[in-house]
Design an enzyme around this catalytic site. Structure first.
Site, PDB file in Angstrom:
ATOM      1  N   ARG A 172       0.833  -1.201   0.000  1.00  0.00           N
ATOM      2  CA  ARG A 172       0.000   0.000   0.000  1.00  0.00           C
ATOM      3  C   ARG A 172       0.865   1.247   0.000  1.00  0.00           C
ATOM      4  O   ARG A 172       0.618   2.197  -0.740  1.00  0.00           O
ATOM      5  CB  ARG A 172      -0.885   0.026   1.250  1.00  0.00           C
ATOM      6  CG  ARG A 172      -1.972  -1.021   1.338  1.00  0.00           C
ATOM      7  CD  ARG A 172      -2.691  -0.852   2.670  1.00  0.00           C
ATOM      8  NE  ARG A 172      -3.602  -1.937   2.960  1.00  0.00           N
ATOM      9  CZ  ARG A 172      -4.891  -1.926   2.656  1.00  0.00           C
ATOM     10  NH1 ARG A 172      -5.398  -0.892   2.024  1.00  0.00           N
ATOM     11  NH2 ARG A 172      -5.674  -2.938   2.981  1.00  0.00           N
ATOM     12  N   ASP A 192       9.198  -6.181  -7.118  1.00  0.00           N
ATOM     13  CA  ASP A 192       8.213  -6.898  -6.313  1.00  0.00           C
ATOM     14  C   ASP A 192       7.956  -8.222  -7.018  1.00  0.00           C
ATOM     15  O   ASP A 192       7.464  -8.234  -8.149  1.00  0.00           O
ATOM     16  CB  ASP A 192       6.915  -6.103  -6.184  1.00  0.00           C
ATOM     17  CG  ASP A 192       5.960  -6.723  -5.160  1.00  0.00           C
ATOM     18  OD1 ASP A 192       5.740  -7.948  -5.227  1.00  0.00           O
ATOM     19  OD2 ASP A 192       5.436  -5.987  -4.311  1.00  0.00           O
ATOM     20  N   ALA A 252      10.068   0.831   6.425  1.00  0.00           N
ATOM     21  CA  ALA A 252       9.320  -0.422   6.560  1.00  0.00           C
ATOM     22  C   ALA A 252       9.609  -1.048   7.921  1.00  0.00           C
ATOM     23  O   ALA A 252       8.969  -0.712   8.914  1.00  0.00           O
ATOM     24  CB  ALA A 252       9.666  -1.371   5.414  1.00  0.00           C
ATOM     25  N   ARG A 253      10.567  -1.936   7.982  1.00  0.00           N
ATOM     26  CA  ARG A 253      11.013  -2.547   9.230  1.00  0.00           C
ATOM     27  C   ARG A 253      12.533  -2.677   9.170  1.00  0.00           C
ATOM     28  O   ARG A 253      13.110  -2.949   8.107  1.00  0.00           O
ATOM     29  CB  ARG A 253      10.383  -3.925   9.438  1.00  0.00           C
ATOM     30  CG  ARG A 253       8.900  -3.891   9.789  1.00  0.00           C
ATOM     31  CD  ARG A 253       8.664  -3.288  11.169  1.00  0.00           C
ATOM     32  NE  ARG A 253       7.255  -3.339  11.570  1.00  0.00           N
ATOM     33  CZ  ARG A 253       6.370  -2.389  11.335  1.00  0.00           C
ATOM     34  NH1 ARG A 253       6.741  -1.305  10.649  1.00  0.00           N
ATOM     35  NH2 ARG A 253       5.116  -2.504  11.750  1.00  0.00           N
ATOM     36  N   ASP A 276      13.974   5.474   9.283  1.00  0.00           N
ATOM     37  CA  ASP A 276      12.945   5.691  10.295  1.00  0.00           C
ATOM     38  C   ASP A 276      12.778   4.452  11.163  1.00  0.00           C
ATOM     39  O   ASP A 276      12.135   4.515  12.209  1.00  0.00           O
ATOM     40  CB  ASP A 276      11.615   6.036   9.617  1.00  0.00           C
ATOM     41  CG  ASP A 276      10.559   6.475  10.618  1.00  0.00           C
ATOM     42  OD1 ASP A 276      10.862   7.377  11.421  1.00  0.00           O
ATOM     43  OD2 ASP A 276       9.445   5.911  10.604  1.00  0.00           O
ATOM     44  N   GLU A 281      15.054  -1.722  17.044  1.00  0.00           N
ATOM     45  CA  GLU A 281      14.290  -0.501  16.795  1.00  0.00           C
ATOM     46  C   GLU A 281      14.925   0.708  17.466  1.00  0.00           C
ATOM     47  O   GLU A 281      14.945   1.791  16.897  1.00  0.00           O
ATOM     48  CB  GLU A 281      12.855  -0.699  17.290  1.00  0.00           C
ATOM     49  CG  GLU A 281      11.953   0.480  17.056  1.00  0.00           C
ATOM     50  CD  GLU A 281      11.443   0.593  15.621  1.00  0.00           C
ATOM     51  OE1 GLU A 281      10.259   0.817  15.440  1.00  0.00           O
ATOM     52  OE2 GLU A 281      12.248   0.473  14.677  1.00  0.00           O
ATOM     53  N   HIS A 300      10.964   6.169  14.213  1.00  0.00           N
ATOM     54  CA  HIS A 300       9.740   5.491  13.759  1.00  0.00           C
ATOM     55  C   HIS A 300       8.554   6.459  13.816  1.00  0.00           C
ATOM     56  O   HIS A 300       7.513   6.169  14.409  1.00  0.00           O
ATOM     57  CB  HIS A 300       9.464   4.251  14.611  1.00  0.00           C
ATOM     58  CG  HIS A 300       8.624   3.216  13.892  1.00  0.00           C
ATOM     59  ND1 HIS A 300       8.668   1.889  14.203  1.00  0.00           N
ATOM     60  CD2 HIS A 300       7.719   3.332  12.881  1.00  0.00           C
ATOM     61  CE1 HIS A 300       7.840   1.211  13.414  1.00  0.00           C
ATOM     62  NE2 HIS A 300       7.246   2.079  12.604  1.00  0.00           N
TER      63      HIS A 300
END
Length: 342
Positions: A172, A192, A252-253, A276, A281, A300
C-alpha cells in the site's frame, strides 16, 4: 436518544493505555456511541486479565474496536467473548493481535492500514526529494562554513531531474509513493516478485530484478513487508550495487536491511541513508547512526502521529458503520493476504 428497536451492535474498545485518548476526538466518541451500544469511555487494556467491568463488556461484545497495544486474541481470550463477530483495527498491521483462533472462529477483520500508509508515503516522498537535492548536506555545510561558498561547484550533479528512484515492494505504501512521485521528473523502477511487467506498467513504473533496481537507483526506498523471506532483503550484495552517493530509505522494518552490511557503507561516506526504522528498533547509544552526517535517523515517526491518528479513526468508524448496517467491510483483512503483507 434511545432507539425504539435497538439493533446496534455492542462494541468494546481494546488498546494500550493512553491510545484511545489520542485516537478519538470527541466527535469520534459521539459517532461511536451512535453506531454501537457501548460505553466509548470504557477501554479494555488487557483482555487476558480484564477488570470485572471490561470482562462483562467483552462477554457481550459483537465487535472489538482495537488499536496499538491490543491484547492478542488467543483462543482463551475469545472464549470470554462468545458473541464476537468482528474486529475493527484503527491502525495498520493486525499481526500482533489477530491469531489463527480468530480465523477459525470466522471473525471478520478490517484495519486502517490504508489510512496509515498515507503519512508514511508522504515522509518517503519528502525524503526522496531532499536526498537528491542533498538538502541535509547543504544545511550541515552551511552551518559549519557561515561564509560565502561556491555551492554550484560543491553541489554539482545533484538534483531531482531524471533521477531514478527504486521502490522495493508494491505494498500500500509503495504504491502510494509511486502515485505521489508521478508529477515529478523522476524515473521510477519497481522490484516486487508478485508484480509482473503488465501490472507495473499500469502503475506507471518499470519492473526489474532487485539487482537491477539497486544498480539503477540514486534513491532506493524499501516498502516490503516483514516476513521470513524478506529478512535482510537489502544486504551487502544489494548495497554494493547502489551507485556511489545513492541514498537508502527505510520506513518499513529494520529487519529488511542488514545493518551490519550498511554501516561500513555509511561510515565510508559512499552511501547515504534515511532510516525511520532500525534493527534493533532503538539503536544502542554507541551506534554511529546517531552522529553520521550522511544519515537522517528518526524514531519510527513516518506513520500516523498527532492528528493523523484521526484519519485512522475516521476510516475505522466508516467500517464500523458498514458492519452495523450488515454490509461487508470495504477493506477486509484475509488470512491469505496477511501472509504476504505487513
Amino acid at each position: 436518544m434511545p432507539h425504539a428497536t435497538d439493533n446496534r451492535p455492542k462494541a468494546l474498545l481494546a488498546m494500550a493505555p493512553g491510545i484511545a485518548e489520542r485516537l478519538l476526538a470527541e466527535h469520534h466518541r459521539t459517532r461511536l456511541a451512535a453506531l454501537t451500544r457501548t460505553d466509548p469511555r470504557l477501554v479494555g487494556h488487557d483482555l487476558a486479565a480484564p477488570t470485572p467491568e471490561v470482562a462483562a463488556a467483552l462477554a457481550e461484545a459483537e465487535v472489538l474496536f482495537t488499536c496499538w497495544g491490543a491484547t492478542p486474541l488467543t483462543a482463551e481470550v475469545l472464549a470470554a467473548a462468545p458473541r464476537l463477530r468482528a474486529v475493527v483495527h484503527a491502525a495498520g498491521s493486525v499481526k500482533h493481535h489477530i491469531t489463527d483462533a480468530c480465523w477459525e472462529r470466522g471473525i471478520a477483520v478490517t484495519s486502517a492500514a490504508a489510512a496509515n500508509a498515507l503519512p508514511v508515503a508522504e515522509y518517503t516522498v519528502a525524503a526522496v526529494l531532499f536526498a537528491n537535492k542533498r538538502v541535509l548536506h547543504s544545511a550541515r555545510r552551511y552551518r559549519e562554513l557561515r561564509a560565502d561558498h561556491d555551492w554550484l561547484d560543491e553541489l554539482d550533479g545533484t538534483g531531482n531531474y531524471r533521477r531514478t528512484v527504486g521502490i522495493v515492494g508494491a505494498s500500500r505504501i509503495g504504491r502510494r509513493v509511486i502515485e505521489l512521485l508521478r508529477p515529478f521528473d523522476l524515473d521510477v523502477t519497481l522490484y516486487d516478485p508478485y508484480v509482473g511487467a503488465e501490472e507495473a506498467a499500469a502503475l506507471g513504473v518499470r519492473s526489474a530484478s532487485l539487482a537491477q533496481v539497486c544498480a539503477d537507483s540514486s534513491v532506493l526506498s524499501v516498502h516490503a513487508p516483514q516476513l521470513p523471506a524478506t529478512h535482510h532483503l537489502i544486504g551487502a550484495e544489494q548495497l554494493a550495487l547502489l551507485p556511489d552517493g545513492a541514498t537508502l530509505i527505510n520506513t518499513a522494518r529494520g529487519s529488511l536491511v542488514d545493518e551490519d552490511a550498511l554501516l561500513p557503507e555509511l561510515v565510508s561516506g559512499r552511501l547515504h541513508a534515511v532510516l525511520d526504522v532500525t534493527e534493533p528498533e532503538l539503536p544502542s547509544p554507541q551506534s554511529p547512526l546517531y552522529d553520521l552526517p550522511n544519515v537522517l535517523l528518526t524514531p519510527h515517526v513516518a506513520g500516523s502521529l498527532g492528528n493523523e491518528l484521526h484519519r485512522m479513526a475516521d476510516q475505522s468508524l466508516d467500517e464500523l458503520e458498514r458492519f452495523a448496517r450488515g454490509l461487508p467491510f470495504a477493506d477486509p483483512v484475509t488470512p491469505g493476504a496477511l501472509r504476504h503483507s505487513a
